[in-house]
Design a protein around this motif. Structure first.
Motif, PDB file in Angstrom:
ATOM      1  N   LEU A  63      36.374 -77.828 -40.932  1.00 16.64           N
ATOM      2  CA  LEU A  63      37.425 -78.215 -40.009  1.00 16.64           C
ATOM      3  C   LEU A  63      38.369 -77.039 -39.549  1.00 16.64           C
ATOM      4  CD1 LEU A  63      38.655 -80.635 -38.106  1.00 16.64           C
ATOM      5  CD2 LEU A  63      39.745 -81.131 -40.456  1.00 16.64           C
ATOM      6  N   ALA A  64      38.801 -76.371 -40.680  1.00 15.86           N
ATOM      7  CA  ALA A  64      39.730 -75.204 -40.458  1.00 15.86           C
ATOM      8  C   ALA A  64      39.145 -74.037 -39.465  1.00 15.86           C
ATOM      9  CB  ALA A  64      40.166 -74.896 -41.742  1.00 15.86           C
ATOM     10  N   ASN A  65      37.657 -73.750 -39.721  1.00 10.49           N
ATOM     11  CA  ASN A  65      37.102 -72.821 -39.014  1.00 10.49           C
ATOM     12  C   ASN A  65      37.081 -73.391 -37.683  1.00 10.49           C
ATOM     13  OD1 ASN A  65      34.384 -71.300 -38.162  1.00 10.49           O
ATOM     14  ND2 ASN A  65      35.673 -69.969 -39.136  1.00 10.49           N
ATOM     15  N   ILE A  66      36.809 -74.544 -37.512  1.00  7.62           N
ATOM     16  CA  ILE A  66      36.549 -75.192 -36.016  1.00  7.62           C
ATOM     17  C   ILE A  66      37.902 -75.147 -35.231  1.00  7.62           C
ATOM     18  CG2 ILE A  66      36.200 -77.356 -34.602  1.00  7.62           C
ATOM     19  CD1 ILE A  66      34.076 -77.912 -36.560  1.00  7.62           C
ATOM     20  N   ILE A  67      38.969 -75.240 -36.027  1.00  5.12           N
ATOM     21  CA  ILE A  67      40.455 -75.346 -35.614  1.00  5.12           C
ATOM     22  C   ILE A  67      40.782 -73.946 -35.015  1.00  5.12           C
ATOM     23  CG2 ILE A  67      42.763 -75.509 -36.127  1.00  5.12           C
ATOM     24  CD1 ILE A  67      41.992 -77.959 -37.677  1.00  5.12           C
ATOM     25  N   LEU A  69      41.654 -72.787 -31.287  1.00  2.00           N
ATOM     26  CA  LEU A  69      42.950 -71.943 -31.152  1.00  2.00           C
ATOM     27  C   LEU A  69      42.445 -70.668 -30.232  1.00  2.00           C
ATOM     28  CD1 LEU A  69      44.868 -72.453 -34.422  1.00  2.00           C
ATOM     29  CD2 LEU A  69      45.444 -73.192 -32.033  1.00  2.00           C
ATOM     30  N   VAL A  70      41.637 -69.746 -30.990  1.00  2.00           N
ATOM     31  CA  VAL A  70      41.355 -68.626 -30.133  1.00  2.00           C
ATOM     32  C   VAL A  70      40.617 -68.816 -28.585  1.00  2.00           C
ATOM     33  CG1 VAL A  70      39.620 -66.601 -30.300  1.00  2.00           C
ATOM     34  CG2 VAL A  70      40.858 -67.380 -32.401  1.00  2.00           C
ATOM     35  N   PHE A  71      40.024 -69.728 -28.456  1.00  2.00           N
ATOM     36  CA  PHE A  71      39.570 -69.956 -27.247  1.00  2.00           C
ATOM     37  C   PHE A  71      40.662 -70.319 -26.246  1.00  2.00           C
ATOM     38  CE2 PHE A  71      35.072 -70.424 -28.649  1.00  2.00           C
ATOM     39  CZ  PHE A  71      34.348 -69.634 -27.826  1.00  2.00           C
ATOM     40  N   LEU A  72      41.443 -71.156 -26.843  1.00  2.00           N
ATOM     41  CA  LEU A  72      42.472 -71.778 -25.820  1.00  2.00           C
ATOM     42  C   LEU A  72      43.685 -71.136 -25.462  1.00  2.00           C
ATOM     43  CD1 LEU A  72      42.280 -75.674 -26.723  1.00  2.00           C
ATOM     44  CD2 LEU A  72      41.160 -74.182 -24.903  1.00  2.00           C
ATOM     45  N   THR A  73      44.163 -70.222 -26.506  1.00  5.71           N
ATOM     46  CA  THR A  73      45.573 -69.753 -26.720  1.00  5.71           C
ATOM     47  C   THR A  73      45.682 -68.095 -26.596  1.00  5.71           C
ATOM     48  OG1 THR A  73      45.759 -69.820 -29.214  1.00  5.71           O
ATOM     49  CG2 THR A  73      46.475 -71.837 -27.885  1.00  5.71           C
ATOM     50  N   PHE A  74      44.673 -67.420 -26.875  1.00  2.00           N
ATOM     51  CA  PHE A  74      44.650 -66.151 -26.830  1.00  2.00           C
ATOM     52  C   PHE A  74      44.737 -65.439 -25.625  1.00  2.00           C
ATOM     53  CE2 PHE A  74      44.058 -61.659 -28.117  1.00  2.00           C
ATOM     54  CZ  PHE A  74      44.928 -61.374 -29.162  1.00  2.00           C
ATOM     55  N   PRO A  75      45.494 -64.294 -25.304  1.00  2.00           N
ATOM     56  CA  PRO A  75      45.151 -63.622 -23.838  1.00  2.00           C
ATOM     57  C   PRO A  75      44.001 -62.480 -23.824  1.00  2.00           C
ATOM     58  CG  PRO A  75      47.093 -62.650 -25.265  1.00  2.00           C
ATOM     59  CD  PRO A  75      46.383 -63.832 -25.955  1.00  2.00           C
ATOM     60  N   LYS A  76      42.546 -63.442 -23.940  1.00  2.00           N
ATOM     61  CA  LYS A  76      41.506 -62.826 -23.921  1.00  2.00           C
ATOM     62  C   LYS A  76      41.253 -61.506 -22.822  1.00  2.00           C
ATOM     63  CE  LYS A  76      39.752 -66.822 -24.223  1.00  2.00           C
ATOM     64  NZ  LYS A  76      40.951 -67.213 -24.524  1.00  2.00           N
ATOM     65  N   PHE A  88      45.933 -51.317 -34.791  1.00  2.00           N
ATOM     66  CA  PHE A  88      44.585 -51.525 -33.940  1.00  2.00           C
ATOM     67  C   PHE A  88      45.139 -52.312 -32.882  1.00  2.00           C
ATOM     68  CE2 PHE A  88      40.751 -53.717 -33.140  1.00  2.00           C
ATOM     69  CZ  PHE A  88      39.899 -52.562 -32.782  1.00  2.00           C
ATOM     70  N   VAL A  89      44.896 -51.655 -31.568  1.00  2.00           N
ATOM     71  CA  VAL A  89      44.867 -52.270 -30.462  1.00  2.00           C
ATOM     72  C   VAL A  89      43.397 -52.172 -29.840  1.00  2.00           C
ATOM     73  CG1 VAL A  89      45.876 -52.121 -28.326  1.00  2.00           C
ATOM     74  CG2 VAL A  89      47.400 -51.607 -30.227  1.00  2.00           C
ATOM     75  N   GLY A  90      43.142 -53.217 -29.171  1.00  2.00           N
ATOM     76  CA  GLY A  90      41.796 -53.402 -28.341  1.00  2.00           C
ATOM     77  C   GLY A  90      41.820 -54.456 -27.589  1.00  2.00           C
ATOM     78  N   SER A  91      40.424 -54.590 -27.117  1.00  2.00           N
ATOM     79  CA  SER A  91      40.435 -55.697 -25.765  1.00  2.00           C
ATOM     80  C   SER A  91      40.990 -57.017 -26.472  1.00  2.00           C
ATOM     81  CB  SER A  91      39.105 -55.460 -25.248  1.00  2.00           C
ATOM     82  OG  SER A  91      38.674 -56.621 -24.592  1.00  2.00           O
ATOM     83  N   GLY A  92      41.358 -57.856 -25.483  1.00  2.00           N
ATOM     84  CA  GLY A  92      41.520 -59.172 -26.008  1.00  2.00           C
ATOM     85  C   GLY A  92      40.381 -60.147 -26.519  1.00  2.00           C
ATOM     86  N   TRP A  93      39.179 -59.908 -26.003  1.00  2.00           N
ATOM     87  CA  TRP A  93      38.031 -60.423 -26.260  1.00  2.00           C
ATOM     88  C   TRP A  93      37.558 -60.293 -27.815  1.00  2.00           C
ATOM     89  CZ3 TRP A  93      36.013 -64.383 -24.096  1.00  2.00           C
ATOM     90  CH2 TRP A  93      36.361 -64.651 -22.865  1.00  2.00           C
ATOM     91  N   GLN A  94      38.132 -59.105 -28.468  1.00  2.00           N
ATOM     92  CA  GLN A  94      38.034 -58.630 -29.796  1.00  2.00           C
ATOM     93  C   GLN A  94      38.504 -59.780 -30.797  1.00  2.00           C
ATOM     94  OE1 GLN A  94      38.971 -54.542 -29.548  1.00  2.00           O
ATOM     95  NE2 GLN A  94      37.043 -53.794 -29.917  1.00  2.00           N
ATOM     96  N   ILE A  95      39.334 -60.592 -30.335  1.00  2.00           N
ATOM     97  CA  ILE A  95      39.943 -61.463 -31.297  1.00  2.00           C
ATOM     98  C   ILE A  95      39.062 -62.571 -32.144  1.00  2.00           C
ATOM     99  CG2 ILE A  95      40.486 -63.272 -29.531  1.00  2.00           C
ATOM    100  CD1 ILE A  95      42.717 -62.327 -32.446  1.00  2.00           C
ATOM    101  N   PHE A  96      37.552 -62.404 -31.065  1.00  2.00           N
ATOM    102  CA  PHE A  96      36.774 -63.230 -31.776  1.00  2.00           C
ATOM    103  C   PHE A  96      36.067 -63.122 -32.915  1.00  2.00           C
ATOM    104  CE2 PHE A  96      36.772 -64.712 -27.140  1.00  2.00           C
ATOM    105  CZ  PHE A  96      36.965 -65.910 -27.451  1.00  2.00           C
ATOM    106  N   ILE A  97      36.199 -61.775 -33.379  1.00  2.00           N
ATOM    107  CA  ILE A  97      35.829 -61.272 -34.712  1.00  2.00           C
ATOM    108  C   ILE A  97      36.556 -62.181 -35.867  1.00  2.00           C
ATOM    109  CG2 ILE A  97      36.300 -59.295 -36.177  1.00  2.00           C
ATOM    110  CD1 ILE A  97      35.825 -57.620 -33.962  1.00  2.00           C
ATOM    111  N   LEU A  98      37.839 -62.639 -35.697  1.00  2.00           N
ATOM    112  CA  LEU A  98      38.245 -63.348 -36.689  1.00  2.00           C
ATOM    113  C   LEU A  98      38.078 -64.459 -36.958  1.00  2.00           C
ATOM    114  CD1 LEU A  98      41.161 -63.105 -38.460  1.00  2.00           C
ATOM    115  CD2 LEU A  98      42.319 -64.162 -36.634  1.00  2.00           C
ATOM    116  N   PRO A  99      37.739 -65.333 -36.168  1.00  2.00           N
ATOM    117  CA  PRO A  99      36.939 -66.867 -36.509  1.00  2.00           C
ATOM    118  C   PRO A  99      35.553 -66.534 -36.790  1.00  2.00           C
ATOM    119  CG  PRO A  99      37.217 -66.649 -34.275  1.00  2.00           C
ATOM    120  CD  PRO A  99      38.132 -65.584 -34.567  1.00  2.00           C
ATOM    121  N   SER A 100      34.844 -65.535 -36.438  1.00  2.00           N
ATOM    122  CA  SER A 100      33.588 -65.043 -36.957  1.00  2.00           C
ATOM    123  C   SER A 100      33.715 -64.561 -38.288  1.00  2.00           C
ATOM    124  CB  SER A 100      33.146 -63.831 -35.852  1.00  2.00           C
ATOM    125  OG  SER A 100      32.852 -64.333 -34.630  1.00  2.00           O
TER     126      SER A 100
END
Length: 108
Positions: free
Chosen positions: A14-18, A22-29, A46-58
């Protein structure tokens, strides 16, 4: 596995789904330069592309799967290690959510 184990798994999933939601709905991708790592001593490192935030839930999902496999491997050898693998899962997922909230605030 006892009922406690199932509750720990359910809470972790459940925490991972949350975190994914959160990443899909709130981060400036679409931001070409998003802050993706911050340490207290160095600051932004570390500064990168906004899409790289998906590494965190992965990472959270990978840890969830790995801990589940390791728990099953050590079950016959050490019941204490077995429960440590399960009990650490929700803690790790909550820490990842906290990390995400910090990164989200830095990028606001």
């Amino acid at each position: 596995m006892q009922t406690k184990g199932y509750k720990l798994i359910a809470l972790s999933v459940l925490a991972n789904i949350i975190l994914w939601i959160l990443v899909f709905l709130t981060f400036p991708k679409h931001d070409p330069s998003a802050i993706l790592h911050y340490t207290a001593g160095v600051g932004v490192d570390f500064v990168g592309s906004g899409w790289q935030i998906f590494i965190l839930p992965s990472i959270g999902l990978a840890i969830l799967i790995l801990n589940a496999l390791l728990a099953q491997l050590v079950k016959s050898a050490s019941i204490a290690a077995y429960w440590i693998f399960w009990a650490s899962l929700p803690i790790i997922e909550v820490l990842l959510i906290g990390t995400y909230i910090i990164l989200l605030r830095l990028n606001s």
